[in-house]
Scaffold this active site. Structure first.
Site, PDB file in Angstrom:
ATOM      1  N   LYS A   1       0.808  -1.225   0.000  1.00 45.09           N
ATOM      2  CA  LYS A   1       0.000   0.000   0.000  1.00 45.09           C
ATOM      3  C   LYS A   1       0.846   1.282   0.000  1.00 45.09           C
ATOM      4  CE  LYS A   1      -4.239  -1.802   0.221  1.00 45.09           C
ATOM      5  NZ  LYS A   1      -4.262  -2.951   1.087  1.00 45.09           N
TER       6      LYS A   1
ATOM      7  N   GLU B   1     -10.005   5.638   2.919  1.00 44.36           N
ATOM      8  CA  GLU B   1     -10.773   4.532   3.476  1.00 44.36           C
ATOM      9  C   GLU B   1      -9.790   3.440   3.832  1.00 44.36           C
ATOM     10  OE1 GLU B   1     -10.042   4.840   0.360  1.00 44.36           O
ATOM     11  OE2 GLU B   1      -9.235   2.835  -0.008  1.00 44.36           O
TER      12      GLU B   1
ATOM     13  N   SER C   1       1.842  -9.735  -0.662  1.00 40.76           N
ATOM     14  CA  SER C   1       1.461  -8.319  -0.595  1.00 40.76           C
ATOM     15  C   SER C   1       1.717  -7.673   0.754  1.00 40.76           C
ATOM     16  CB  SER C   1      -0.001  -8.165  -0.988  1.00 40.76           C
ATOM     17  OG  SER C   1      -0.829  -9.020  -0.215  1.00 40.76           O
TER      18      SER C   1
HETATM   19  C1  LIG Z   1      -5.135  -4.064   1.101  1.00 42.26           C
HETATM   20  C2  LIG Z   1      -4.419  -5.310   0.970  1.00 42.26           C
HETATM   21  C3  LIG Z   1      -4.740  -6.239  -0.037  1.00 42.26           C
HETATM   22  C4  LIG Z   1      -5.898  -6.093  -0.967  1.00 42.26           C
HETATM   23  O1  LIG Z   1      -5.891  -4.955  -1.774  1.00 42.26           O
HETATM   24  P1  LIG Z   1      -5.550  -5.007  -3.313  1.00 42.26           P
HETATM   25  O2  LIG Z   1      -5.900  -3.634  -3.773  1.00 42.26           O
HETATM   26  O3  LIG Z   1      -6.401  -6.053  -3.936  1.00 42.26           O
HETATM   27  O4  LIG Z   1      -4.116  -5.289  -3.444  1.00 42.26           O
HETATM   28  C5  LIG Z   1      -3.953  -7.364  -0.165  1.00 42.26           C
HETATM   29  N1  LIG Z   1      -2.913  -7.595   0.681  1.00 42.26           N
HETATM   30  C6  LIG Z   1      -2.606  -6.737   1.672  1.00 42.26           C
HETATM   31  C7  LIG Z   1      -1.458  -7.060   2.572  1.00 42.26           C
HETATM   32  C8  LIG Z   1      -3.337  -5.563   1.854  1.00 42.26           C
HETATM   33  O5  LIG Z   1      -3.012  -4.726   2.824  1.00 42.26           O
END
Ligand SMILES: *Cc1c(COP(=O)(O)O)cnc(C)c1O
Length: 389
Positions: free
Chosen positions: A85, A107, A373
Site C-alpha cells: 500500500k 478509506e 502483498s
Molecule cells: C489491502 C491489501 C490487499 C488487498 O488490496 P488489493 O488492492 O487487492 O491489493 C492485499 N494484501 C494486503 C497485505 C493488503 O493490505
C-alpha cells in the site's frame, strides 16, 4: 481505448459536482508523471524511505514439501509499514503536495492503507482522516493503534456491514462535501483517474520482480499469482507481464466460507458487470444492481467490486481468476510460517493457498511467482486461535 476505460469497464459515473475535481486530478497526474523531477522524488523515496527494491525470495522448503514446481515470493511485506500500500500512498501524497493540498482522507479495510496514508501524511506534514468500518476497527486493532500514533484521526463507520464498502461510501461522501481535501484511494478501484493512477504507482512491484527474476533465473516465471481485493497489488504485479504471453496471470479472490454458502467476496468469479462507487466492473450485486453483503476472513479482501482492468483482463482471457476459502488461506498461512519463517498477511495467504494447490501439478523446471502483498502481524490475534494456539 477511451481514456479511463478498460474495454467496457471503468469510467467515472459520479455526481456532476465531482467531475471537475476528478478532471483536475487527472490533469495533475498526467503532468506530474511526465515531469522528471516528480518521478525522481518518487523513486528516491521508494528507495530511501520505503526500502525498495523489495526482495525476491525462493521458497525451497515449500517447493520440497509440495513436490512439483518451484515457488518464489515478491516480498512486499518487507516494505516500510508492511505492505504494498505504501507505494501508492507515497505516489498520491506527492501528487497531493504538488496540487497544494494539505488534507488527506482515506478509506481502509485491514488498516494497511490507512496506516500507509497516515505515514505519508506525517512525512509531508498533512492532516489525515481515515474512514474504517466498525467491524474492521475491532478485527485489526494493531493497525488502528498505529494510525493514531502517527497522528491520523480514525472515523468508525457503523452503516451496513461496517466493513470496507461502507468505509469507501463514507470517504467518498467526505470527499464530495470537502472540496479542499485530497482523497487518497487505496486500491485500483473508483472513478477515473484512480484505477489508472493506482496501477501506475503499484507497477514498481512488477517491474522489479520481472527484472529480479530474469537476473536470477535467466528467464521469466511460468505463473504470476496475486490475491485480489480491489486488485491493486495484483495489477501492480501483472502490469509488467501482460505483454509476455508465456507468463500465465492468476488472480486469487476470497471464497470465504465457500462459494456455495454465499458468504464470500469472489467478485470476478461469481459477480456480473454493474456499477459500484462511480465505476463499471464486475460486482457482487442483487437483481437491482445493488451491492450484496460480502464476507471474507480477511479484512482487506471483502469488497463487492473489483478494479475495472481486472474485469477487462478476465473477459479478454489474458488473466484467470479463481477463489480460495478462509480455511485454505489459514492453512497456507501456517505453512509459510512453519516452513519458511515468514508470517504472511491473511490477504496474501489467499494467493499462497492457490500456489500450494498448483505446485504439485507442475514440472520441476516450472516456476510460480507469488506477490506476498503484506506481513501478517496484524492478523495474529485472529489466526492464532484458528491454529489452536
Ligand atoms: C489491502 C491489501 C490487499 C488487498 O488490496 P488489493 O488492492 O487487492 O491489493 C492485499 N494484501 C494486503 C497485505 C493488503 O493490505
Amino acid at each position: 481505448m477511451r481514456r479511463g476505460f478498460f474495454g467496457e469497464y471503468g469510467g467515472a459515473f459520479v455526481p456532476e459536482a465531482l467531475l471537475p475535481r476528478l478532471e483536475e486530478l487527472d490533469r495533475a497526474f498526467v503532468e506530474a508523471t511526465a515531469d522528471g523531477e516528480f518521478e525522481r522524488e518518487y523513486v528516491r523515496l521508494l528507495k530511501e524511505y520505503v526500502g525498495r527494491p523489495s526482495a525476491l525470495t525462493e521458497c525451497a522448503n515449500v517447493s520440497r514439501h509440495c513436490g512439483g514446481g518451484r515457488l518464489f515470493l515478491k516480498r512486499e511485506d518487507l516494505n516500510h509499514t508492511g505492505a504494498h500500500k505504501i507505494n501508492n500512498a507515497l505516489g498520491q501524497a506527492l501528487l497531493a503536495r504538488r496540487m497544494g493540498k494539505k488534507e488527506l482522507i482515506a478509506e481502509t479495510g485491514a488498516g494497511m492503507h490507512g496506516t500507509a496514508t497516515a505515514t505519508v501524511a506525517a512525512l509531508f506534514g498533512m492532516k489525515c482522516t481515515v474512514y474504517m468500518g466498525a467491524v474492521d476497527v475491532k478485527r485489526q486493532a494493531p493497525n488502528v493503534a498505529r494510525m493514531k500514533a502517527l497522528g491520523a484521526e480514525v472515523v468508525e463507520v457503523h452503516d451496513g456491514l461496517a466493513t470496507l464498502k461502507e468505509a469507501v461510501d463514507a470517504a467518498l461522501t467526505a470527499y464530495v462535501e470537502q472540496p479542499e481535501t485530497f482523497y487518497l484511494l487505496g486500491s485500483a478501484v473508483g472513478p477515473h483517474p484512480f484505477p489508472t493512477m493506482v496501477r501506475r504507482f503499484q507497477s514498481v512491484i512488477g517491474r522489479e520482480a520481472r527484472e529480479q527474476f530474469l537476473a536470477r533465473e535467466g528467464r521469466l516465471p511460468d505463473y504470476a499469482l496475486a490475491c485480489v481485493g480491489g486488485g491493486s497489488n495484483a495489477i501492480g504485479l501483472f502490469s509488467a507481464f501482460v505483454d509476455d504471453a508465456s507468463v500465465k496471470l492468476v488472480g486469487v479472490e476470497p471464497a470465504g466460507r465457500g462459494l456455495h454458502t454465499g458468504d464470500h467476496a469472489a467478485t470476478l468469479v461469481a459477480g456480473r458487470p454493474s456499477l459500484i462507487h462511480g465505476f463499471r466492473s464486475y460486482v457482487l450485486a442483487d437483481g437491482a444492481g445493488e451491492p450484496l453483503p460480502v464476507y471474507s476472513i480477511s479484512a482487506g479482501l471483502d469488497y463487492p467490486g473489483v478494479g475495472p482492468e481486472h474485469a477487462f483482463l478476465k473477459d479478454s482471457g489474458r488473466a484467470s481468476y479463481v477463489a480460495v476459502t478462509d480455511d485454505e488461506a489459514v492453512e497456507a498461512f501456517r505453512t509459510l510460517c512453519r516452513l519458511e519463517g515468514i508470517i504472511p498477511a491473511l490477504e496474501s495467504a489467499h494467493a499462497l493457498a492457490q500456489a500450494l494447490k498448483m505446485l504439485p501439478g507442475l514440472r520441476e523446471d516450472e516456476t510460480l511467482l507469488v506477490n506476498l502483498s503484506g506481513r501478517g502481524d496484524k492478523d495474529l490475534d485472529q489466526v492464532l486461535p484458528l491454529l489452536g494456539l
